[in-house]
Structures are given as C-alpha cells and as structure tokens.
Design a protein around this motif. Structure first.
Motif, PDB file in Angstrom:
ATOM      1  N   VAL A 105      -6.359   6.142   4.972  1.00 16.52           N
ATOM      2  CA  VAL A 105      -4.593   5.356   4.692  1.00 16.52           C
ATOM      3  C   VAL A 105      -4.455   4.274   4.735  1.00 16.52           C
ATOM      4  CG1 VAL A 105      -2.785   6.433   5.471  1.00 16.52           C
ATOM      5  CG2 VAL A 105      -4.540   7.701   5.397  1.00 16.52           C
ATOM      6  N   GLY A 106      -4.944   2.814   5.684  1.00 14.61           N
ATOM      7  CA  GLY A 106      -4.499   1.674   5.782  1.00 14.61           C
ATOM      8  C   GLY A 106      -4.442   0.478   4.354  1.00 14.61           C
ATOM      9  N   ARG A 107      -5.734   1.390   3.863  1.00 17.00           N
ATOM     10  CA  ARG A 107      -6.019   0.508   2.727  1.00 17.00           C
ATOM     11  C   ARG A 107      -4.498   0.305   1.045  1.00 17.00           C
ATOM     12  NH1 ARG A 107      -8.371  -3.064   0.247  1.00 17.00           N
ATOM     13  NH2 ARG A 107     -10.443  -1.399  -1.287  1.00 17.00           N
ATOM     14  N   PHE A 108      -3.959   1.596   0.799  1.00 21.19           N
ATOM     15  CA  PHE A 108      -3.051   1.499   0.137  1.00 21.19           C
ATOM     16  C   PHE A 108      -2.198   2.851   0.557  1.00 21.19           C
ATOM     17  CE2 PHE A 108      -6.743   1.501  -1.465  1.00 21.19           C
ATOM     18  CZ  PHE A 108      -6.522   0.504  -3.105  1.00 21.19           C
ATOM     19  N   GLY A 109      -2.199   2.740   2.059  1.00 19.53           N
ATOM     20  CA  GLY A 109      -0.868   3.696   2.193  1.00 19.53           C
ATOM     21  C   GLY A 109      -0.691   5.525   1.809  1.00 19.53           C
ATOM     22  N   HIS A 110      -2.281   5.606   0.981  1.00 25.11           N
ATOM     23  CA  HIS A 110      -1.801   7.289   0.204  1.00 25.11           C
ATOM     24  C   HIS A 110      -1.924   8.381   1.922  1.00 25.11           C
ATOM     25  CE1 HIS A 110      -3.838   5.105  -3.662  1.00 25.11           C
ATOM     26  NE2 HIS A 110      -2.321   5.165  -3.148  1.00 25.11           N
ATOM     27  N   PRO A 111      -2.247   9.271   1.037  1.00 23.42           N
ATOM     28  CA  PRO A 111      -1.414  10.087   0.258  1.00 23.42           C
ATOM     29  C   PRO A 111      -0.315   9.803  -0.365  1.00 23.42           C
ATOM     30  CG  PRO A 111      -1.756  11.610   1.792  1.00 23.42           C
ATOM     31  CD  PRO A 111      -2.464   9.729   2.272  1.00 23.42           C
ATOM     32  N   ALA A 112       0.347   9.277  -1.252  1.00 24.65           N
ATOM     33  CA  ALA A 112       1.207   9.280  -1.869  1.00 24.65           C
ATOM     34  C   ALA A 112       3.006  10.871  -2.178  1.00 24.65           C
ATOM     35  CB  ALA A 112       1.762   8.542  -3.011  1.00 24.65           C
ATOM     36  N   GLY A 113       3.873  10.303  -1.363  1.00 24.77           N
ATOM     37  CA  GLY A 113       4.159  11.508  -2.051  1.00 24.77           C
ATOM     38  C   GLY A 113       5.295  12.476  -0.733  1.00 24.77           C
ATOM     39  N   SER A 135      -2.536  -3.053   4.096  1.00 24.83           N
ATOM     40  CA  SER A 135      -2.980  -3.807   3.425  1.00 24.83           C
ATOM     41  C   SER A 135      -4.104  -3.227   2.784  1.00 24.83           C
ATOM     42  CB  SER A 135      -3.296  -5.047   4.430  1.00 24.83           C
ATOM     43  OG  SER A 135      -3.585  -5.919   3.596  1.00 24.83           O
ATOM     44  N   THR A 136      -4.214  -3.796   1.543  1.00 26.57           N
ATOM     45  CA  THR A 136      -5.031  -3.633   0.278  1.00 26.57           C
ATOM     46  C   THR A 136      -6.456  -5.650   0.433  1.00 26.57           C
ATOM     47  OG1 THR A 136      -4.020  -4.745  -1.666  1.00 26.57           O
ATOM     48  CG2 THR A 136      -4.178  -3.132  -1.794  1.00 26.57           C
ATOM     49  N   GLY A 137      -5.484  -6.386   1.642  1.00 27.39           N
ATOM     50  CA  GLY A 137      -6.048  -7.025   1.760  1.00 27.39           C
ATOM     51  C   GLY A 137      -6.868  -6.846   3.366  1.00 27.39           C
ATOM     52  N   ASP A 138      -7.611  -5.690   3.707  1.00 26.41           N
ATOM     53  CA  ASP A 138      -8.512  -5.284   5.237  1.00 26.41           C
ATOM     54  C   ASP A 138      -9.431  -5.782   4.584  1.00 26.41           C
ATOM     55  OD1 ASP A 138      -9.081  -4.160   7.127  1.00 26.41           O
ATOM     56  OD2 ASP A 138      -7.278  -3.152   7.458  1.00 26.41           O
ATOM     57  N   ASP A 139     -10.203  -6.011   5.198  1.00 24.08           N
ATOM     58  CA  ASP A 139     -11.595  -6.503   5.158  1.00 24.08           C
ATOM     59  C   ASP A 139     -12.531  -4.959   5.489  1.00 24.08           C
ATOM     60  OD1 ASP A 139     -11.507  -8.160   2.664  1.00 24.08           O
ATOM     61  OD2 ASP A 139     -11.943  -9.824   3.925  1.00 24.08           O
ATOM     62  N   VAL A 140     -11.795  -5.057   6.507  1.00 16.50           N
ATOM     63  CA  VAL A 140     -12.498  -3.865   7.625  1.00 16.50           C
ATOM     64  C   VAL A 140     -12.760  -2.267   6.657  1.00 16.50           C
ATOM     65  CG1 VAL A 140     -12.638  -2.670   9.710  1.00 16.50           C
ATOM     66  CG2 VAL A 140     -12.100  -5.243   9.959  1.00 16.50           C
ATOM     67  N   SER A 187       3.873  -1.979   2.259  1.00 14.01           N
ATOM     68  CA  SER A 187       2.838  -3.097   1.979  1.00 14.01           C
ATOM     69  C   SER A 187       2.875  -4.369   2.281  1.00 14.01           C
ATOM     70  CB  SER A 187       2.515  -3.155   0.189  1.00 14.01           C
ATOM     71  OG  SER A 187       2.410  -1.433  -0.187  1.00 14.01           O
ATOM     72  N   PHE A 188       1.777  -4.774   3.456  1.00 14.21           N
ATOM     73  CA  PHE A 188       1.780  -5.929   3.626  1.00 14.21           C
ATOM     74  C   PHE A 188       0.028  -6.339   3.244  1.00 14.21           C
ATOM     75  CE2 PHE A 188       4.015  -4.432   8.398  1.00 14.21           C
ATOM     76  CZ  PHE A 188       4.875  -4.483   7.395  1.00 14.21           C
ATOM     77  N   ASN A 189       0.736  -6.630   2.256  1.00 16.96           N
ATOM     78  CA  ASN A 189      -1.195  -7.234   0.939  1.00 16.96           C
ATOM     79  C   ASN A 189      -1.943  -7.747   1.643  1.00 16.96           C
ATOM     80  OD1 ASN A 189      -0.906  -3.966   0.518  1.00 16.96           O
ATOM     81  ND2 ASN A 189      -0.150  -5.419  -1.614  1.00 16.96           N
ATOM     82  N   SER A 225      12.065  -3.213  -0.278  1.00 15.37           N
ATOM     83  CA  SER A 225      11.555  -4.037  -1.496  1.00 15.37           C
ATOM     84  C   SER A 225      10.407  -3.507  -1.889  1.00 15.37           C
ATOM     85  CB  SER A 225      11.791  -5.194  -1.435  1.00 15.37           C
ATOM     86  OG  SER A 225      11.760  -5.833  -2.623  1.00 15.37           O
ATOM     87  N   GLY A 226      10.058  -2.918  -3.007  1.00 16.10           N
ATOM     88  CA  GLY A 226       9.105  -2.171  -3.772  1.00 16.10           C
ATOM     89  C   GLY A 226       8.788  -1.120  -3.941  1.00 16.10           C
ATOM     90  N   GLU A 227       9.503  -0.464  -2.400  1.00 11.79           N
ATOM     91  CA  GLU A 227       9.622   0.754  -2.758  1.00 11.79           C
ATOM     92  C   GLU A 227      10.457   2.515  -2.800  1.00 11.79           C
ATOM     93  OE1 GLU A 227       6.144   1.912  -1.581  1.00 11.79           O
ATOM     94  OE2 GLU A 227       5.449   0.259  -0.245  1.00 11.79           O
ATOM     95  N   LEU A 228      10.160   3.254  -2.683  1.00  5.60           N
ATOM     96  CA  LEU A 228      10.932   4.627  -3.332  1.00  5.60           C
ATOM     97  C   LEU A 228      11.057   5.097  -1.830  1.00  5.60           C
ATOM     98  CD1 LEU A 228       9.684   5.742  -6.884  1.00  5.60           C
ATOM     99  CD2 LEU A 228      11.348   4.283  -6.057  1.00  5.60           C
ATOM    100  N   PRO A 229      11.591   5.780  -1.548  1.00 11.04           N
ATOM    101  CA  PRO A 229      12.069   6.649  -0.604  1.00 11.04           C
ATOM    102  C   PRO A 229      10.976   7.695  -0.626  1.00 11.04           C
ATOM    103  CG  PRO A 229      14.429   6.088  -1.190  1.00 11.04           C
ATOM    104  CD  PRO A 229      13.955   5.775  -2.286  1.00 11.04           C
ATOM    105  N   LEU A 230      10.598   8.221   0.435  1.00  6.06           N
ATOM    106  CA  LEU A 230       9.331   9.784   0.241  1.00  6.06           C
ATOM    107  C   LEU A 230      10.452  10.243   1.015  1.00  6.06           C
ATOM    108  CD1 LEU A 230       6.297   7.573   1.544  1.00  6.06           C
ATOM    109  CD2 LEU A 230       7.018   8.062  -0.905  1.00  6.06           C
ATOM    110  N   ASN A 231       9.874  11.798   0.387  1.00  9.69           N
ATOM    111  CA  ASN A 231      10.175  13.305   1.010  1.00  9.69           C
ATOM    112  C   ASN A 231      11.312  13.578   1.388  1.00  9.69           C
ATOM    113  OD1 ASN A 231      10.176  12.124   3.424  1.00  9.69           O
ATOM    114  ND2 ASN A 231       8.731  13.617   4.952  1.00  9.69           N
TER     115      ASN A 231
END
Length: 304
Positions: A220-228, A194-199, A236-238, A269-275
């Motif tokens: 990791v919990g801000r954007f879900g990185h690293p992508a790949g 979540s990009t809305g996670d202020d902690v 994403s629950f922003n 929705s809005g996500e691509l399959p990973l690995n």
C-alpha cells in the motif's frame, strides 16, 4: 513530561517465531493510562529497535505538536513490539519471523486495549499513526477488536509507508487475509506513499511471498493503492525513503490534519478527494535529497 509506553518485546533465545521467544502480554513500561478514554497511538515497523523507535517517535511528536495551531496536544501512547533482533544482519533478513511477531503483537495489543476499554464508562477512542509493518499490526488489532465487539473505536489511521498488501485491502471476502472491512470501517484513513521507498520496492514483495501472502505483491505504501472508496485521503511523497516519514514536517501535517487538530482538511495538490471525505492539503517537501533506505541524513536517529 514522560509519555506512556506500551511494550511487547522479544526475549530472543530460541528461533524467531517460537512462542518461547516473546512475552505473553503487552504491558506498560512506564507512564499511566488509567482513565484515558482517548489517545493517539504510535506504532513502529519492521527491524526497528526500541531505541530507534523511541528516537523516531520523539522527533515525530515534536513535528506533530508544531502543527496543532494552538490546539492542546492530545495524549500520546507509544507502542514497542519485537520487530528486530540483536544481530543486525539476521534482523534485516528475517522478515518472516518479524511478520510472525507482528501477528502475535496484534493479538496481544487487542487484548490489552479491550481490557483497558472495559474499565472506561464510554469505551476507548484511538487515533493511530503507524509506520511500515506497524500498519499491519493495527489493522489486525482492529480486526480482532471488531470480532469481539470490544468497546474500542479506531477513529483515525495514518498509514505511513504501509507494509500491507494492496490485495488484502481489495479483498472483501472476509477471509483470513482480508483487511478490507477493517480499512473501510475506520472513519478517517490518511495513506502516505512513496515510489522512492526502496524497502517497499525491493524487500517487501519477496518477504510477503515467503509469508505465502501473494506472489511479489504490491505494498500500500508504494502507490497508495487501492484507489477509490477505501482511503479518506492520499498524500504522495515520492522522494521519501522508508523511514523519512518520522522526521519530516509534511507527514506530521498529514497526521494532524487527519485527526482534525487545528489544521483544515483540504484537497492536496494533484489529488482528487476520495470517498467524498475531506482530504489533506500537502505538498511534498523537497528537503529529502535521496531515496536511500532509512532516515534522512540530518536525523539524530540515523545509525541507531
């Protein structure tokens, strides 16, 4: 029916981080796991009292159980570790001390799980739901279990608001701060961010900087990185605040789907399959009305 509870609690009497502050072993508070070769492990995060964590666990379990679509509910074991202190202000500010407790907790949890697995004819299979710094505990636990070739397999890891540096996941060097191999070796990892996670936005970067693990690193919990290729899926629950994951159906759906309990794994929705792994069909709820730190206003755990 009571749930088995594992505990490793602080007896805060000296400075946080001193060896005399903490129990010397993980132990069962109640319940019985004798003979259990498969269970779901819940792990809370930083600055959560046992009372707060217990409340959050119970709410999440109710939501998780509602997503099983007729599947039998798996065995669930709840882990409590000393991420808090009696003084609320000191507890909030002492990130370094809590991080030190997290590392010790990981070692002791690994020892406990390895000892339990050794009593089983085919070893132990774990599915894990971890929140915040609890994700660091699980990855460090898994690192130690793999190093000792313990008969334990972490099949699924659901990372909610993971307070883990993206650089540690990207680092494939095998060094002391590298968690790449541990993350990559888990069969199904479902990261929720979540990009809305202020902690994770405001408290995590300086806290990790004080721990000498980077200069204002990204969680990791801000954007879900690293992508790949690392994560099997990403949701994403922003609009989520830091602890909203415990009390909302969407994250419980992600967990049930990741563990393949009666919920199909499809592309969100809005996500691509990973690995090339199956991913999870989740649409973030609009029920969270603010980005405030903590549980949603309707949560009975709020204010504990």
């Amino acid at each position: 029916m009571s749930l088995p509870n594992l505990a490793f609690r602080a007896t805060i009497s000296c400075r946080v981080g001193a060896s005399s502050d903490i129990d010397n072993a993980v132990h069962l508070l109640d319940g019985d796991i004798t003979g259990l070769d498969t269970f779901v492990l819940f792990v809370h995060g930083f600055n959560d009292s046992q009372k707060f964590a217990d409340c959050a666990y119970r709410q999440f379990l109710a939501l998780f159980s509602s997503q099983l679509n007729g599947s039998a509910r798996p065995n669930v074991v709840r882990f409590f570790w000393p991420g808090d202190q009696p003084n609320a202000i000191k507890s909030t500010l002492d990130y370094v001390g809590a991080r030190d407790h997290a590392i010790v907790s990981a070692r002791l949890l690994a020892e406990f799980l390895a000892a339990h697995a050794a009593t089983l004819p085919t070893g132990l299979n774990l599915d894990v739901v971890a929140h915040s710094m609890g994700n660091r505990i699980i990855l460090e636990t898994w690192k130690q279990l793999r190093a000792t070739s313990a008969p334990v397999n972490v099949r699924t890891l659901c990372l909610m608001a993971a307070a883990v540096t993206t650089s540690s996941i990207e680092d494939a060097s095998g060094g002391p701060h590298s968690l790449w191999s541990e993350a990559a070796s888990i069969a199904h990892s479902a990261v929720m961010s979540s990009t809305g996670d202020d902690v994770l936005r405001f408290a995590f970067p300086p806290g990790e900087t004080l721990c000498h693990e980077g200069f204002f690193p990204e969680a990791v919990g801000r954007f879900g990185h690293p992508a790949g290729v690392i994560w099997s899926s990403h949701a994403s629950f922003n609009r989520f605040g830091h602890s909203d994951y415990w009390v909302t159906p969407d994250s419980a759906l992600v967990a049930a789907a990741a563990m393949n309990y009666g919920v199909p794994r499809t592309t969100p929705s809005g996500e691509l399959p990973l690995n090339n792994s199956a991913t999870i069909n989740v649409i973030a709820s609009n029920s969270i009305g603010s980005n405030a730190i903590g549980l949603s206003p309707s949560s009975p755990c709020k204010g504990l």
